[in-house]
Design an enzyme around this catalytic site. Structure first.
Site, PDB file in Angstrom:
ATOM      1  N   GLU A  32      13.181 -40.529  -7.359  1.00 20.21           N
ATOM      2  CA  GLU A  32      12.092 -39.593  -7.696  1.00 20.21           C
ATOM      3  C   GLU A  32      11.374 -40.191  -8.889  1.00 20.21           C
ATOM      4  O   GLU A  32      11.712 -39.924 -10.043  1.00 20.21           O
ATOM      5  CB  GLU A  32      12.675 -38.215  -8.052  1.00 20.21           C
ATOM      6  N   CYS A  63       5.751 -35.139 -13.603  1.00 26.63           N
ATOM      7  CA  CYS A  63       5.556 -36.175 -12.578  1.00 26.63           C
ATOM      8  C   CYS A  63       4.417 -35.773 -11.663  1.00 26.63           C
ATOM      9  O   CYS A  63       3.741 -36.621 -11.092  1.00 26.63           O
ATOM     10  CB  CYS A  63       6.839 -36.393 -11.797  1.00 26.63           C
TER      11      CYS A  63
HETATM   12  P1  NAD Z   1      12.543 -43.151 -17.883  1.00 28.41           P
HETATM   13  O1  NAD Z   1      12.404 -43.997 -16.670  1.00 28.41           O
HETATM   14  O2  NAD Z   1      12.294 -43.769 -19.197  1.00 28.41           O
HETATM   15  O3  NAD Z   1      14.040 -42.548 -17.945  1.00 28.41           O
HETATM   16  C1  NAD Z   1      14.539 -41.735 -16.916  1.00 28.41           C
HETATM   17  C2  NAD Z   1      16.046 -41.786 -16.920  1.00 28.41           C
HETATM   18  O4  NAD Z   1      16.472 -43.065 -16.456  1.00 28.41           O
HETATM   19  C3  NAD Z   1      16.678 -41.619 -18.309  1.00 28.41           C
HETATM   20  O5  NAD Z   1      17.863 -40.867 -18.195  1.00 28.41           O
HETATM   21  C4  NAD Z   1      16.972 -43.052 -18.712  1.00 28.41           C
HETATM   22  O6  NAD Z   1      17.990 -43.175 -19.672  1.00 28.41           O
HETATM   23  C5  NAD Z   1      17.393 -43.628 -17.375  1.00 28.41           C
HETATM   24  N1  NAD Z   1      17.311 -45.080 -17.255  1.00 28.41           N
HETATM   25  C6  NAD Z   1      16.274 -45.876 -17.600  1.00 28.41           C
HETATM   26  N2  NAD Z   1      16.562 -47.161 -17.281  1.00 28.41           N
HETATM   27  C7  NAD Z   1      17.795 -47.161 -16.702  1.00 28.41           C
HETATM   28  C8  NAD Z   1      18.651 -48.172 -16.151  1.00 28.41           C
HETATM   29  N3  NAD Z   1      18.279 -49.443 -16.126  1.00 28.41           N
HETATM   30  N4  NAD Z   1      19.845 -47.794 -15.648  1.00 28.41           N
HETATM   31  C9  NAD Z   1      20.226 -46.489 -15.652  1.00 28.41           C
HETATM   32  N5  NAD Z   1      19.465 -45.497 -16.163  1.00 28.41           N
HETATM   33  C10 NAD Z   1      18.260 -45.829 -16.682  1.00 28.41           C
HETATM   34  O7  NAD Z   1      11.598 -41.869 -17.664  1.00 28.41           O
HETATM   35  P2  NAD Z   1      11.260 -40.689 -18.689  1.00 28.41           P
HETATM   36  O8  NAD Z   1      10.315 -41.182 -19.717  1.00 28.41           O
HETATM   37  O9  NAD Z   1      12.502 -39.990 -19.129  1.00 28.41           O
HETATM   38  O10 NAD Z   1      10.499 -39.671 -17.709  1.00 28.41           O
HETATM   39  C11 NAD Z   1       9.162 -39.791 -17.333  1.00 28.41           C
HETATM   40  C12 NAD Z   1       9.030 -40.490 -15.981  1.00 28.41           C
HETATM   41  O11 NAD Z   1       9.814 -39.805 -14.993  1.00 28.41           O
HETATM   42  C13 NAD Z   1       7.603 -40.442 -15.458  1.00 28.41           C
HETATM   43  O12 NAD Z   1       7.305 -41.661 -14.851  1.00 28.41           O
HETATM   44  C14 NAD Z   1       7.643 -39.309 -14.440  1.00 28.41           C
HETATM   45  O13 NAD Z   1       6.629 -39.374 -13.465  1.00 28.41           O
HETATM   46  C15 NAD Z   1       9.002 -39.501 -13.861  1.00 28.41           C
HETATM   47  N6  NAD Z   1       9.498 -38.275 -13.218  1.00 28.41           N
HETATM   48  C16 NAD Z   1       9.506 -38.230 -11.854  1.00 28.41           C
HETATM   49  C17 NAD Z   1       9.898 -37.065 -11.215  1.00 28.41           C
HETATM   50  C18 NAD Z   1       9.881 -36.967  -9.721  1.00 28.41           C
HETATM   51  O14 NAD Z   1      10.480 -36.041  -9.190  1.00 28.41           O
HETATM   52  N7  NAD Z   1       9.232 -37.863  -8.993  1.00 28.41           N
HETATM   53  C19 NAD Z   1      10.323 -35.965 -11.969  1.00 28.41           C
HETATM   54  C20 NAD Z   1      10.319 -36.063 -13.360  1.00 28.41           C
HETATM   55  C21 NAD Z   1       9.902 -37.232 -13.977  1.00 28.41           C
END
Ligand code: NAD
Length: 515
Positions: free
Chosen positions: A271, A305
């Site tokens: 997602e 998102c």
């Molecule tokens: P992010 O990608 O920085 O982090 C999201 C999560 O992934 C965090 O828990 C982070 O610690 C983890 N993470 C990052 N790199 C990782 C890795 N290599 N291995 C394991 N875990 C890892 O995102 P954010 O800034 O927290 O959130 C915003 C983003 O999330 C935006 O791009 C938004 O569109 C997206 N989002 C998507 C949805 C959806 O349903 N499509 C919902 C909410 C947010």
């Protein structure tokens, strides 16, 4: 450049006291936790930009232990009848309703969501619990006609194992509950890696789940929360004991984790980022369209998102629509999300404001004109309250094709619906979309096979604010995952096809003879 000063904000001391009280009511003693663990994550609030508490972090070894313990729990949980498993989620839903304000306060404090939206997030958790309880009596398979006499052909659905849930900061509680409620009734167990920016909310949710489990006599370790960094979560990504990873976050994160999960033939629900657009047609009800656009684009300070990032408006009504949007934007109350009158709270941190400023700069370089917003309101050094921006773009460009997680709305014009749909689909992401029109042909065209290419395609509502009853997720670089309602539960179970011979003969399929 700083623009008008903010009204007085709730103080960090008051926010800390509110967080402590909310956590305590949910069963978390933050003061006892503060000294535990060898490394810590500092919980902070974007409202004042200041630190709240030190929270014990999970390291790589903790994550590995969590996976092992959740796997052991799964071996027991998978044989508990599904309707009994539903009883645990029923109790969780009741506890969430009882502690709705507590969890919402923590979301508001850690993410900066306004109260109405924070409460809405907890309501969504309660709703998915209801949905999952009903589902626990409906996890049925199909029976198909067998081509052989005296045979029955059917499918059965079984639990899969440990589900790794990785969640983003902007929905710090709901995303966990969408996954957890379905996974638990399906007979799976969960290891949850929340965003490091939202550890307090995660602690409260986990404590409520643990309490529900104790009260209904469920085994331990059905959900284990590991407040770990991405780097320390690799056991979750790489372990064969985790057959399914549901990862919510940026496209960057998805690009890192997806190949690793695929390399071990694990399943993934991805997602990821969205770049959501609305087409506004000449027949649109402009009052309704303006309200839908402003909520979707400026709500949650552009940090959903499903936030509306692009408006593609028919050239005949462009000036009228833009002037209505600008009028609404000029009156948006920006400030303390704890105040009832605020509609736009802070960005999550300095990085988000830097991204917003850089995107506006690039938009200008690509021919765009910033019509309103983009500046930071004067306030505490560590807090970033940005004025939502509207940018008129002459055409699609690189910056318009990228998701910037901040309140920037790009406006472009079109002449024919075919052109509008082409512009609409010409981005890497495919999460949410909308058309505002009173013309049924246009509405149907937009949701047809050659219309919007997104996972969510709406008519006469904005791009954000999905209900849990439908499957949620998007295509292309949004990752293709679906979670929440409809038949998304199938991703959390394994399907077995059973052929049962109740005759005394052994006919082979396709009439094959082997005698
Ligand atoms: P992010 O990608 O920085 O982090 C999201 C999560 O992934 C965090 O828990 C982070 O610690 C983890 N993470 C990052 N790199 C990782 C890795 N290599 N291995 C394991 N875990 C890892 O995102 P954010 O800034 O927290 O959130 C915003 C983003 O999330 C935006 O791009 C938004 O569109 C997206 N989002 C998507 C949805 C959806 O349903 N499509 C919902 C909410 C947010």
């Amino acid at each position: 450049m700083l623009s008008p000063a903010l009204c007085e904000l709730t103080t960090t001391d008051d926010l800390r006291a509110l967080a402590r009280a909310s956590l305590t009511r949910c069963g978390v003693d933050i003061d006892a936790l503060a000294g535990a663990g060898s490394s810590t994550i500092t919980a902070r609030t974007p409202i004042t930009g200041e630190d709240l508490f030190d929270f014990p972090a999970a390291d790589a070894a903790d994550v590995e232990r969590a996976v092992d313990a959740a796997h052991e729990a799964y071996l027991r949980w998978r044989t508990v009848p599904a309707p009994v498993r539903g009883g645990l989620i029923k109790r969780l839903g009741e506890l969430l309703a009882e502690h709705k304000a507590d969890v919402a306060h923590l979301i508001g404090i850690e993410v900066g969501k306004i109260s109405a939206e924070a409460l809405g997030e907890v309501q969504e958790m309660i709703d998915i619990c209801d949905f999952a309880v009903g589902l626990s009596r409906q996890l049925g398979g199909r029976t198909m006609p067998s081509e052989r006499p005296g045979h029955r052909l059917m499918e059965t659905w079984h639990p899969m194992g440990v589900v790794g849930v990785i969640s983003a900061f902007n929905f710090p509680a709901a995303v966990w509950s969408w996954n957890l409620a379905i996974a638990i009734v399906c007979g799976d167990t969960v290891v949850w890696k929340p965003s490091q920016l939202t550890t307090l909310t995660a602690a409260a949710c986990s404590a409520l789940f643990d309490r529900a489990a104790r009260e209904v006599g469920a085994p331990e370790n059905l959900n284990i929360t590991v407040p770990a960094s991405g780097a320390d979560s690799q056991a979750l990504i790489d372990s064969r004991k985790v057959p399914l990873i549901s990862a919510t976050g940026s496209e960057r994160m998805g690009a890192e984790v997806a190949p690793r999960i695929a390399a071990r033939f694990g399943r993934a629900i991805l997602e990821l980022g969205g770049n959501n657009a609305a087409i506004v047609a000449p027949s649109a009800d402009l009052d309704l369209a303006t309200r839908g656009i402003v909520f979707s684009a400026a709500g949650t300070a552009g940090q959903r998102c499903t936030t509306l990032r692009r408006v593609i408006v028919h050239e005949d009504i462009a000036e009228e629509l833009i002037s209505r949007i600008l009028k609404a934007y000029s009156g948006l109350p920006i400030g303390d999300p704890m105040s009832e009158s605020t509609l736009v709270g802070p960005l999550i941190n300095a990085g988000a404001f830097a991204d917003m400023s850089a995107a506006l700069e690039q938009a200008r370089a690509e021919g765009g004109t910033v019509l309103i917003g983009g500046q930071r309101r004067e306030g505490p050094a560590g807090a970033f309250y940005a004025e939502p921006a509207v940018v008129r773009m002459p055409r699609q460009s690189d910056i318009v094709r990228a998701e910037t997680f901040a309140p920037i709305l790009y406006v472009m014009t079109y002449a024919t619906l075919a052109e509008a749909i082409e512009i609409h689909n010409d981005v890497p992401q495919g999460l949410s979309s909308a058309i505002f029109t009173l013309d049924q042909r246009e509405a149907e065209q937009f949701i047809a096979a050659d219309g919007s290419d997104c996972g969510l395609a709406n008519v006469n509502i904005g791009t954000s604010g999905a209900e849990i009853g439908g499957a949620f997720g998007g295509e292309k670089t949004t990752g293709g995952g679906r979670e929440s309602g409809s038949d998304s539960w199938k991703a959390y179970m394994r399907r077995a096809t059973n052929t049962i011979n109740y005759s005394a003969e052994l006919p082979l399929a396709q009439g094959v003879s082997f005698s």
